[in-house]
Design an enzyme around this catalytic site. Sequence first.
Site, PDB file in Angstrom:
ATOM      1  N   SER A 154       0.878  -1.169   0.000  1.00 52.76           N
ATOM      2  CA  SER A 154       0.000   0.000   0.000  1.00 52.76           C
ATOM      3  C   SER A 154       0.923   1.228   0.000  1.00 52.76           C
ATOM      4  O   SER A 154       2.104   1.118   0.347  1.00 52.76           O
ATOM      5  CB  SER A 154      -0.938  -0.010   1.211  1.00 52.76           C
ATOM      6  OG  SER A 154      -0.225  -0.206   2.404  1.00 52.76           O
TER       7      SER A 154
ATOM      8  N   GLU B  38       1.406   5.452   0.861  1.00 54.17           N
ATOM      9  CA  GLU B  38       0.902   6.644   1.549  1.00 54.17           C
ATOM     10  C   GLU B  38       1.274   7.904   0.768  1.00 54.17           C
ATOM     11  O   GLU B  38       2.404   8.063   0.312  1.00 54.17           O
ATOM     12  CB  GLU B  38       1.491   6.710   2.964  1.00 54.17           C
ATOM     13  CG  GLU B  38       0.942   7.881   3.746  1.00 54.17           C
ATOM     14  CD  GLU B  38       1.319   7.804   5.210  1.00 54.17           C
ATOM     15  OE1 GLU B  38       1.070   6.758   5.844  1.00 54.17           O
ATOM     16  OE2 GLU B  38       1.865   8.800   5.719  1.00 54.17           O
TER      17      GLU B  38
ATOM     18  N   ASP C 291      -1.337  15.172  16.467  1.00 51.11           N
ATOM     19  CA  ASP C 291      -0.444  15.874  17.406  1.00 51.11           C
ATOM     20  C   ASP C 291      -0.906  17.277  17.758  1.00 51.11           C
ATOM     21  O   ASP C 291      -0.144  18.036  18.348  1.00 51.11           O
ATOM     22  CB  ASP C 291       0.970  15.958  16.796  1.00 51.11           C
ATOM     23  CG  ASP C 291       1.631  14.589  16.763  1.00 51.11           C
ATOM     24  OD1 ASP C 291       1.639  13.914  17.811  1.00 51.11           O
ATOM     25  OD2 ASP C 291       2.118  14.192  15.693  1.00 51.11           O
TER      26      ASP C 291
ATOM     27  N   HIS D  22       3.778  -0.897   3.737  1.00 50.00           N
ATOM     28  CA  HIS D  22       3.126   0.397   3.521  1.00 50.00           C
ATOM     29  C   HIS D  22       4.236   1.379   3.190  1.00 50.00           C
ATOM     30  O   HIS D  22       5.098   1.676   4.025  1.00 50.00           O
ATOM     31  CB  HIS D  22       2.391   0.805   4.804  1.00 50.00           C
ATOM     32  CG  HIS D  22       1.581   2.061   4.663  1.00 50.00           C
ATOM     33  ND1 HIS D  22       0.422   2.108   3.929  1.00 50.00           N
ATOM     34  CD2 HIS D  22       1.765   3.304   5.168  1.00 50.00           C
ATOM     35  CE1 HIS D  22      -0.099   3.328   4.001  1.00 50.00           C
ATOM     36  NE2 HIS D  22       0.700   4.073   4.735  1.00 50.00           N
TER      37      HIS D  22
ATOM     38  N   PHE E  78      13.733  13.479   9.879  1.00 50.04           N
ATOM     39  CA  PHE E  78      12.420  12.865  10.166  1.00 50.04           C
ATOM     40  C   PHE E  78      12.558  11.839  11.295  1.00 50.04           C
ATOM     41  O   PHE E  78      11.767  11.768  12.205  1.00 50.04           O
ATOM     42  CB  PHE E  78      11.915  12.058   8.959  1.00 50.04           C
ATOM     43  CG  PHE E  78      11.158  12.821   7.920  1.00 50.04           C
ATOM     44  CD1 PHE E  78      10.604  14.063   8.161  1.00 50.04           C
ATOM     45  CD2 PHE E  78      10.965  12.250   6.655  1.00 50.04           C
ATOM     46  CE1 PHE E  78       9.899  14.735   7.172  1.00 50.04           C
ATOM     47  CE2 PHE E  78      10.271  12.911   5.665  1.00 50.04           C
ATOM     48  CZ  PHE E  78       9.744  14.157   5.920  1.00 50.04           C
TER      49      PHE E  78
HETATM   50  C1  LIG Z   1       1.007   4.988   9.835  1.00 54.25           C
HETATM   51  C2  LIG Z   1       0.938   6.376  10.427  1.00 54.25           C
HETATM   52  C3  LIG Z   1       0.154   7.342   9.817  1.00 54.25           C
HETATM   53  C4  LIG Z   1       0.058   8.636  10.353  1.00 54.25           C
HETATM   54  N1  LIG Z   1      -0.721   9.566   9.711  1.00 54.25           N
HETATM   55  C5  LIG Z   1      -0.867  10.803  10.238  1.00 54.25           C
HETATM   56  C6  LIG Z   1      -1.702  11.781   9.602  1.00 54.25           C
HETATM   57  O1  LIG Z   1      -2.297  11.533   8.555  1.00 54.25           O
HETATM   58  N2  LIG Z   1      -1.831  13.006  10.201  1.00 54.25           N
HETATM   59  C7  LIG Z   1      -1.178  13.317  11.367  1.00 54.25           C
HETATM   60  O2  LIG Z   1      -1.331  14.441  11.854  1.00 54.25           O
HETATM   61  N3  LIG Z   1      -0.374  12.406  11.996  1.00 54.25           N
HETATM   62  C8  LIG Z   1      -0.211  11.164  11.456  1.00 54.25           C
HETATM   63  N4  LIG Z   1       0.590  10.239  12.102  1.00 54.25           N
HETATM   64  C9  LIG Z   1       1.286  10.617  13.340  1.00 54.25           C
HETATM   65  C10 LIG Z   1       0.427  10.360  14.606  1.00 54.25           C
HETATM   66  O3  LIG Z   1      -0.713  11.200  14.587  1.00 54.25           O
HETATM   67  C11 LIG Z   1       1.293  10.646  15.839  1.00 54.25           C
HETATM   68  O4  LIG Z   1       2.321   9.699  15.929  1.00 54.25           O
HETATM   69  C12 LIG Z   1       0.537  10.788  17.164  1.00 54.25           C
HETATM   70  O5  LIG Z   1       1.428  11.372  18.119  1.00 54.25           O
HETATM   71  C13 LIG Z   1       0.080   9.470  17.778  1.00 54.25           C
HETATM   72  O6  LIG Z   1      -0.985   8.985  17.080  1.00 54.25           O
HETATM   73  P1  LIG Z   1      -1.557   7.510  17.424  1.00 54.25           P
HETATM   74  O7  LIG Z   1      -2.794   7.349  16.646  1.00 54.25           O
HETATM   75  O8  LIG Z   1      -0.502   6.494  17.276  1.00 54.25           O
HETATM   76  O9  LIG Z   1      -1.919   7.720  18.975  1.00 54.25           O
HETATM   77  P2  LIG Z   1      -1.938   6.766  20.214  1.00 54.25           P
HETATM   78  O10 LIG Z   1      -2.275   5.375  19.830  1.00 54.25           O
HETATM   79  O11 LIG Z   1      -2.802   7.437  21.207  1.00 54.25           O
HETATM   80  O12 LIG Z   1      -0.451   6.845  20.716  1.00 54.25           O
HETATM   81  C14 LIG Z   1       0.584   5.961  20.303  1.00 54.25           C
HETATM   82  C15 LIG Z   1       1.541   5.724  21.445  1.00 54.25           C
HETATM   83  O13 LIG Z   1       2.111   6.944  21.902  1.00 54.25           O
HETATM   84  C16 LIG Z   1       1.722   7.232  23.230  1.00 54.25           C
HETATM   85  N5  LIG Z   1       1.353   8.631  23.274  1.00 54.25           N
HETATM   86  C17 LIG Z   1       0.827   9.371  22.264  1.00 54.25           C
HETATM   87  N6  LIG Z   1       0.639  10.639  22.687  1.00 54.25           N
HETATM   88  C18 LIG Z   1       1.058  10.668  23.977  1.00 54.25           C
HETATM   89  C19 LIG Z   1       1.142  11.665  24.941  1.00 54.25           C
HETATM   90  N7  LIG Z   1       0.748  12.912  24.691  1.00 54.25           N
HETATM   91  N8  LIG Z   1       1.650  11.342  26.154  1.00 54.25           N
HETATM   92  C20 LIG Z   1       2.045  10.084  26.424  1.00 54.25           C
HETATM   93  N9  LIG Z   1       2.004   9.072  25.539  1.00 54.25           N
HETATM   94  C21 LIG Z   1       1.519   9.375  24.351  1.00 54.25           C
HETATM   95  C22 LIG Z   1       0.541   6.330  23.515  1.00 54.25           C
HETATM   96  O14 LIG Z   1       0.446   5.987  24.848  1.00 54.25           O
HETATM   97  C23 LIG Z   1       0.856   5.129  22.642  1.00 54.25           C
HETATM   98  O15 LIG Z   1       1.749   4.281  23.290  1.00 54.25           O
HETATM   99  C24 LIG Z   1       0.747   8.947  11.556  1.00 54.25           C
HETATM  100  C25 LIG Z   1       1.560   7.984  12.168  1.00 54.25           C
HETATM  101  C26 LIG Z   1       1.674   6.715  11.612  1.00 54.25           C
HETATM  102  C27 LIG Z   1       2.561   5.699  12.258  1.00 54.25           C
END
Ligand SMILES: Cc1cc2nc3c(=O)[nH]c(=O)nc-3n(C[C@H](O)[C@H](O)[C@H](O)COP(=O)(O)OP(=O)(O)OC[C@H]3O[C@@H](n4cnc5c(N)ncnc54)[C@H](O)[C@@H]3O)c2cc1C
Length: 289
Positions: free
Chosen positions: A7, A9, A101, A260, A210
């Site tokens: 896939s 991105e 974020d 991916h 990055f």
């Molecule tokens: C495949 C992929 C696609 C992405 N696409 C996008 C996108 O389109 N747009 C974008 O803006 N970002 C994107 N991101 C980045 C992502 O939004 C960030 O990494 C974000 O910080 C965590 O998102 P998550 O859904 O993994 O959150 P979670 O599942 O909530 O967090 C992942 C891990 O980090 C820890 N964590 C996260 N935030 C905190 C915090 N504040 N304090 C303590 N622990 C924390 C959690 O406990 C968990 O262990 C992408 C990342 C990946 C890997």
Amino acid sequence: MTNPVFSYELFPPRTQLGERRFWRTVGRLEAQEAAFFSITYGALGSAQSQSVETVEFAAKECETPIAAHLTFEGSTKDEINAVATRYRDAGVDRIVALRGDAREESELASKRGECYKSVPEFISGLLEIHPFDISVACYPDGHPKASNPKADLLALKEKLDAGANRAISQFFFDADDYQRFRDQAGAIGITAPIVAGVLPIRDFNKVASFAEKCGTRVPQSLIDMFAPIADDRDAMAKMSQHQLDAFIDRLIDKDCRHFHIYTLNQMVNVKRCSQKQMSNSVMPLELSA
Ligand SMILES: Cc1cc2nc3c(=O)[nH]c(=O)nc-3n(C[C@H](O)[C@H](O)[C@H](O)COP(=O)(O)OP(=O)(O)OC[C@H]3O[C@@H](n4cnc5c(N)ncnc54)[C@H](O)[C@@H]3O)c2cc1C
């Protein structure tokens, strides 16, 4: 042994030139029989509205299924649910469900209305709108804000238990790290596929920067390979393809079957990868492990 699935991105283009490159890349990638194209949401400086427009247009124009990324931080439940509903109505059945974020904007959003607090809660909300196929993010080298690797894995399990179909990893550069992470995930009962997020190394300095932001470890062997040729475009192009082919082969040897590719909107040639295992046809996603 099943064939590998790929896939790709992409991020929504921000300029006319970017738009031309985006659609040229999409056109060329369509020839690679991808499982899906995923389109980021408000990442790399793009506005969320650009993501929505790009997803809707791509869903109409592309043969390849579109997976729309959605982040809930900075939006109220109503706002983000409205976007998910638009995607459902545009025929988009796949969502990459993420936290995002946008912490400062989250405070403002909470003044406007009720907000999602976690990815599992977000997934439940999405599944009430439509039986989306949901991917979530995972971090083989750890999320920079995770308190420890175990907490990171338990957070991943909660997302999968909430109804996600697979985890797509942050990019990483060591196939052993993938194996370790997948084995640790298996040990706590995670059975969903862990898709390997692969970032082709075209501009080594950019990739290193990055990686630092994302908490991805850059092995010394890669630094030795790329740092001396970082300013030589031709040498970089050759080495980049060589490293990509070799990395995917190493991951296939670790039984990884879904890759991916973080394209950064540039064509990535994976047809030449892993010819020993790959036939011309690519397995449908549903059949891949
Ligand atoms: C495949 C992929 C696609 C992405 N696409 C996008 C996108 O389109 N747009 C974008 O803006 N970002 C994107 N991101 C980045 C992502 O939004 C960030 O990494 C974000 O910080 C965590 O998102 P998550 O859904 O993994 O959150 P979670 O599942 O909530 O967090 C992942 C891990 O980090 C820890 N964590 C996260 N935030 C905190 C915090 N504040 N304090 C303590 N622990 C924390 C959690 O406990 C968990 O262990 C992408 C990342 C990946 C890997």
